[in-house]
Scaffold this motif. Structure first.
Motif, PDB file in Angstrom:
ATOM      1  N   SER A   1     -36.221 -38.305  20.116  1.00  0.00           N
ATOM      2  CA  SER A   1     -35.756 -39.588  20.642  1.00  0.00           C
ATOM      3  C   SER A   1     -36.916 -40.345  21.270  1.00  0.00           C
ATOM      4  CB  SER A   1     -34.668 -39.365  21.694  1.00  0.00           C
ATOM      5  OG  SER A   1     -33.526 -38.779  21.117  1.00  0.00           O
TER       6      SER A   1
ATOM      7  N   LYS B   1     -29.243 -43.045  21.002  1.00  0.00           N
ATOM      8  CA  LYS B   1     -29.541 -41.656  21.367  1.00  0.00           C
ATOM      9  C   LYS B   1     -28.491 -40.719  20.780  1.00  0.00           C
ATOM     10  CE  LYS B   1     -30.169 -38.619  25.354  1.00  0.00           C
ATOM     11  NZ  LYS B   1     -30.153 -38.530  26.836  1.00  0.00           N
ATOM     12  N   ARG B   2     -27.227 -41.153  20.815  1.00  0.00           N
ATOM     13  CA  ARG B   2     -26.152 -40.323  20.288  1.00  0.00           C
ATOM     14  C   ARG B   2     -26.297 -40.113  18.789  1.00  0.00           C
ATOM     15  NH1 ARG B   2     -22.615 -42.692  22.767  1.00  0.00           N
ATOM     16  NH2 ARG B   2     -21.930 -44.226  21.182  1.00  0.00           N
ATOM     17  N   ARG B   3     -26.703 -41.165  18.045  1.00  0.00           N
ATOM     18  CA  ARG B   3     -26.892 -41.020  16.598  1.00  0.00           C
ATOM     19  C   ARG B   3     -27.979 -39.994  16.274  1.00  0.00           C
ATOM     20  NH1 ARG B   3     -25.956 -46.662  16.597  1.00  0.00           N
ATOM     21  NH2 ARG B   3     -28.211 -47.105  16.611  1.00  0.00           N
TER      22      ARG B   3
ATOM     23  N   GLU C   1     -28.911 -37.468  18.189  1.00  0.00           N
ATOM     24  CA  GLU C   1     -28.393 -36.136  18.550  1.00  0.00           C
ATOM     25  C   GLU C   1     -27.424 -35.626  17.498  1.00  0.00           C
ATOM     26  OE1 GLU C   1     -26.729 -36.927  22.343  1.00  0.00           O
ATOM     27  OE2 GLU C   1     -28.613 -36.546  23.441  1.00  0.00           O
ATOM     28  N   GLU C   2     -26.574 -36.537  16.967  1.00  0.00           N
ATOM     29  CA  GLU C   2     -25.634 -36.111  15.927  1.00  0.00           C
ATOM     30  C   GLU C   2     -26.361 -35.726  14.640  1.00  0.00           C
ATOM     31  OE1 GLU C   2     -23.120 -39.473  15.594  1.00  0.00           O
ATOM     32  OE2 GLU C   2     -21.850 -38.959  17.324  1.00  0.00           O
ATOM     33  N   GLU C   3     -27.416 -36.497  14.299  1.00  0.00           N
ATOM     34  CA  GLU C   3     -28.192 -36.160  13.111  1.00  0.00           C
ATOM     35  C   GLU C   3     -28.874 -34.812  13.273  1.00  0.00           C
ATOM     36  OE1 GLU C   3     -30.025 -36.156   9.456  1.00  0.00           O
ATOM     37  OE2 GLU C   3     -28.333 -37.345  10.212  1.00  0.00           O
ATOM     38  N   ASN C   4     -29.454 -34.572  14.453  1.00  0.00           N
ATOM     39  CA  ASN C   4     -30.102 -33.278  14.715  1.00  0.00           C
ATOM     40  C   ASN C   4     -29.086 -32.140  14.660  1.00  0.00           C
ATOM     41  OD1 ASN C   4     -32.650 -34.330  14.975  1.00  0.00           O
ATOM     42  ND2 ASN C   4     -32.558 -34.505  17.210  1.00  0.00           N
ATOM     43  N   HIS C   5     -27.885 -32.404  15.146  1.00  0.00           N
ATOM     44  CA  HIS C   5     -26.841 -31.374  15.111  1.00  0.00           C
ATOM     45  C   HIS C   5     -26.466 -31.048  13.667  1.00  0.00           C
ATOM     46  CE1 HIS C   5     -23.343 -29.054  16.333  1.00  0.00           C
ATOM     47  NE2 HIS C   5     -22.616 -29.756  15.464  1.00  0.00           N
ATOM     48  N   ARG C   6     -26.345 -32.082  12.821  1.00  0.00           N
ATOM     49  CA  ARG C   6     -26.019 -31.841  11.410  1.00  0.00           C
ATOM     50  C   ARG C   6     -27.119 -31.043  10.721  1.00  0.00           C
ATOM     51  NH1 ARG C   6     -23.914 -37.165  11.715  1.00  0.00           N
ATOM     52  NH2 ARG C   6     -25.900 -38.033  10.999  1.00  0.00           N
ATOM     53  N   ARG C   7     -28.364 -31.405  10.989  1.00  0.00           N
ATOM     54  CA  ARG C   7     -29.476 -30.680  10.377  1.00  0.00           C
ATOM     55  C   ARG C   7     -29.505 -29.223  10.820  1.00  0.00           C
ATOM     56  NH1 ARG C   7     -34.706 -34.841  10.524  1.00  0.00           N
ATOM     57  NH2 ARG C   7     -33.692 -36.569   9.404  1.00  0.00           N
ATOM     58  N   GLN C   8     -29.286 -29.001  12.119  1.00  0.00           N
ATOM     59  CA  GLN C   8     -29.310 -27.635  12.623  1.00  0.00           C
ATOM     60  C   GLN C   8     -28.158 -26.820  12.067  1.00  0.00           C
ATOM     61  OE1 GLN C   8     -31.830 -26.357  14.738  1.00  0.00           O
ATOM     62  NE2 GLN C   8     -30.865 -24.427  14.074  1.00  0.00           N
TER      63      GLN C   8
END
Length: 402
Positions: free
Chosen positions: A174, A185-187, A189-196
């Protein structure tokens, strides 16, 4: 009388070139990127050599030559600029070459003439290599025995799991201003969550595949180290796996059965017929872009068939004595299907049947198999075969398990 066993496996040909398929493809021009031209338009393609990664995209109409240009003129312009062109060549029974684009679209005669004019040497080089492969696979049919392993009984060496684990995901960072704009910031974090999450799932799948591989390898190690000494089921599975690993040049069906004390095995091989064997080898005329077939003489065809038949028997004996240490005697028979003039149907004709002990097999110099004649090798054992000097076979009665 023929005989059959309960255990049958059909062994597919290996990865070597199939002599009945005489087509192959390659690229003319710069490696890794280029154009293909056909009735559907001009397509660009690019890739990283050696990785298998590539893409193909239809080019914008403004980047294409005028629609009034002929395909041959378009091809002339592309090759004149040194562009790459994926090409497929198909060779007919007489050695003539048929040209196609990389997507399989046939080239016109005008396009083929343009290609030959601009890429004469690359075409000849590829044809020469293809000619060598065709003749090498022809020769291999008569030298199958040279790939026979030593009759060692050290068990099975486990194979490592070769697939690399998935790489950790590249998570986005970020920027400094994201705390000032929570939706951005939320977008991230959500993208990082999907990748992880995708990585975690891929890694679990990889761990499962590795565990399955390691378990199978360990079980095979135990089976081939201990089970093959006394367990008929372990012996059967071990021989099956070993035979399936052989790079067979032709589809081969094999039946086998173990004796009551597992010290004897009988193997029944469904051999190819003579008309299934290739009848020509290939040469490349000087200064021409073509291959020339040379028909094998009847004598050479029969010798090739004779060597192939005996080589298959030799190869199967090698698999038996290399993987089944409890077996002290192997009886290998080969048959083919022929027309029966008495009934008009087909029947099995046994060509050879050989009985070999482990002690006899150990006398072969496996470090000098290129000096071994498979026909003479079979004749050194207890052999049933009625074959003339010119390679014509008559029926025999095969050895059976007592």
């Amino acid at each position: 009388m023929g005989f059959r066993f309960q255990r049958r496996i059909t062994l597919a040909p290996g990865i070597r070139l199939n002599l009945s398929k005489r087509g192959f493809g390659f690229s003319v021009g710069q490696r890794g990127a280029g154009l293909s031209v056909g009735p559907s338009g001009v397509h660009g393609h690019a890739g990283i050599p050696g990785t298998g990664l590539a893409y193909r995209q239809k080019l914008n109409t403004r980047s294409r030559p005028s629609s009034r240009s002929s395909p041959a003129a378009t091809l002339e312009a592309l090759l004149s600029r040194g562009e790459s062109l994926p090409v497929r060549l198909d060779i007919d029974a007489e050695g003539g070459i048929h040209y196609s684009h990389g997507d399989g679209t046939p080239m016109s005669d005008d396009e083929a003439r343009v290609l030959r004019r601009h890429a004469r040497e690359p075409l000849r080089e590829q044809l020469a290599q293809h000619c060598e492969r065709l003749n090498a696979d022809l020769d291999r049919l008569g030298r199958l025995h040279e790939e026979t392993p030593f009759p060692r009984t050290n068990g099975y060496t486990t194979q490592d799991f070769m697939e690399a684990p998935p790489s950790s995901p590249a998570l986005r960072q970020s920027p400094w201003w994201h705390p000032l704009w929570p939706p951005a910031k939320r977008r991230v974090e959500e993208e990082n969550h999907r990748r992880q999450a995708a990585f975690n799932e891929a890694y679990r799948d990889w761990e499962w595949r590795k565990a399955t591989h390691d378990e199978a390898e360990f079980a095979r190690h135990l089976r081939e180290g201990e089970g093959v000494l006394h367990d008929p089921d372990a012996m059967e599975q071990t021989l099956r796996e070993r035979l399936e690993e052989i790079d067979w040049p032709r589809e081969t069906a094999i039946d086998f059965d173990l004796g009551s004390d597992v010290s004897t095995i009988a193997v029944d091989i469904d051999l190819p017929c003579e008309d299934e064997m290739p009848d020509r080898y290939w040469t490349m005329p000087a200064k021409q872009i073509r291959l020339t077939p040379r028909r094998l003489s009847d004598t050479r065809q029969r010798k090739l068939y004779r060597d192939h038949v005996h080589g298959i028997a030799f190869r199967v004996l090698g698999a038996v004595f290399a993987r089944l240490p409890a077996v002290q005697e192997a009886r290998v028979s080969g048959y083919r299907q022929i027309s029966d003039p008495a009934t008009g149907g087909e029947r099995d004709q046994y060509l050879l049947s050989v009985k070999v002990t482990r002690e006899q097999w150990s006398r072969i110099h496996f470090d000098r198999l290129d000096q071994v004649d498979p026909v003479a090798a079979m004749e050194a054992f207890t052999l049933r075969r009625d074959m003339t000097k010119t390679g014509i076979y008559r029926d025999i009665e095969p050895f059976k398990l007592v």
